[in-house]
Design a protein around this motif. Sequence first.
Motif, mmCIF file in Angstrom:
data_model
loop_
_atom_site.group_PDB
_atom_site.id
_atom_site.type_symbol
_atom_site.label_atom_id
_atom_site.label_comp_id
_atom_site.label_asym_id
_atom_site.label_seq_id
_atom_site.Cartn_x
_atom_site.Cartn_y
_atom_site.Cartn_z
ATOM 1 N N MET A 1 51.655 74.104 18.561
ATOM 2 C CA MET A 1 50.155 73.092 18.533
ATOM 3 C C MET A 1 50.651 72.370 18.866
ATOM 4 S SD MET A 1 48.493 71.381 15.112
ATOM 5 C CE MET A 1 49.692 71.331 14.020
ATOM 6 N N THR A 2 49.408 71.117 19.466
ATOM 7 C CA THR A 2 49.228 69.385 20.562
ATOM 8 C C THR A 2 49.391 69.029 19.856
ATOM 9 O OG1 THR A 2 47.070 70.565 21.053
ATOM 10 C CG2 THR A 2 49.053 71.520 22.512
ATOM 11 N N THR A 3 49.497 68.119 20.266
ATOM 12 C CA THR A 3 49.400 66.597 19.889
ATOM 13 C C THR A 3 48.167 66.056 20.631
ATOM 14 O OG1 THR A 3 51.122 65.155 21.045
ATOM 15 C CG2 THR A 3 51.540 66.309 19.011
ATOM 16 N N HIS A 4 47.399 64.973 19.452
ATOM 17 C CA HIS A 4 47.012 64.495 20.436
ATOM 18 C C HIS A 4 47.056 62.889 21.033
ATOM 19 C CE1 HIS A 4 44.398 67.882 17.979
ATOM 20 N NE2 HIS A 4 43.790 67.807 19.511
ATOM 21 N N ARG A 5 47.067 62.491 21.367
ATOM 22 C CA ARG A 5 47.807 61.240 22.287
ATOM 23 C C ARG A 5 46.655 60.607 22.510
ATOM 24 N NH1 ARG A 5 52.831 62.313 26.168
ATOM 25 N NH2 ARG A 5 53.436 64.135 25.031
ATOM 26 N N ALA A 6 46.345 58.891 22.186
ATOM 27 C CA ALA A 6 45.424 58.256 23.407
ATOM 28 C C ALA A 6 45.764 58.081 24.650
ATOM 29 C CB ALA A 6 45.283 56.773 22.920
ATOM 30 N N ALA A 7 44.516 58.636 25.570
ATOM 31 C CA ALA A 7 44.454 58.624 26.833
ATOM 32 C C ALA A 7 44.708 57.203 27.591
ATOM 33 C CB ALA A 7 42.807 58.914 27.490
ATOM 34 N N LYS A 8 45.361 57.488 28.562
ATOM 35 C CA LYS A 8 46.049 56.345 29.242
ATOM 36 C C LYS A 8 44.949 55.538 29.696
ATOM 37 C CE LYS A 8 51.148 57.911 29.669
ATOM 38 N NZ LYS A 8 51.983 58.844 31.360
ATOM 39 N N PRO A 9 45.236 54.538 30.190
ATOM 40 C CA PRO A 9 44.280 53.460 31.440
ATOM 41 C C PRO A 9 44.371 53.992 32.381
ATOM 42 C CG PRO A 9 45.847 52.216 29.629
ATOM 43 C CD PRO A 9 45.883 53.049 29.471
ATOM 44 N N LEU A 10 43.515 53.812 32.815
ATOM 45 C CA LEU A 10 43.470 54.190 34.717
ATOM 46 C C LEU A 10 43.693 52.823 35.547
ATOM 47 C CD1 LEU A 10 39.978 55.721 35.554
ATOM 48 C CD2 LEU A 10 41.604 56.814 34.482
ATOM 49 N N ALA A 11 43.494 51.942 34.430
ATOM 50 C CA ALA A 11 44.340 50.484 35.606
ATOM 51 C C ALA A 11 45.293 50.088 34.534
ATOM 52 C CB ALA A 11 43.842 50.065 36.334
ATOM 53 N N ASP A 12 46.144 49.235 34.890
ATOM 54 C CA ASP A 12 47.240 48.125 34.311
ATOM 55 C C ASP A 12 46.394 47.240 33.944
ATOM 56 O OD1 ASP A 12 49.026 49.896 33.571
ATOM 57 O OD2 ASP A 12 50.151 49.382 35.435
ATOM 58 N N SER A 13 45.956 46.301 33.071
ATOM 59 C CA SER A 13 45.686 44.682 33.078
ATOM 60 C C SER A 13 45.967 43.610 33.939
ATOM 61 C CB SER A 13 45.477 44.455 31.308
ATOM 62 O OG SER A 13 46.633 44.285 30.984
#
Length: 48
Positions: A1-13
């Motif tokens: 089963m796969t885990t759901h992770r938050a998407a990584k932001p495209l760019a660092d702040s």
Amino acid sequence: MTTHRAAKPLADSGRPVERAVTAALVVGMLAGLGWIAGMIYTLLEWPF
């Protein structure tokens, strides 16, 4: 089963590009407000 992770932001702040864009938006907004204030002053002081 796969885990759901938050998407990584495209760019660092902290990237310089984002800071430059933010600075440009702030400068543009200040220039726009100055232009509006100048137009209001011009209309109020216009000799009729």
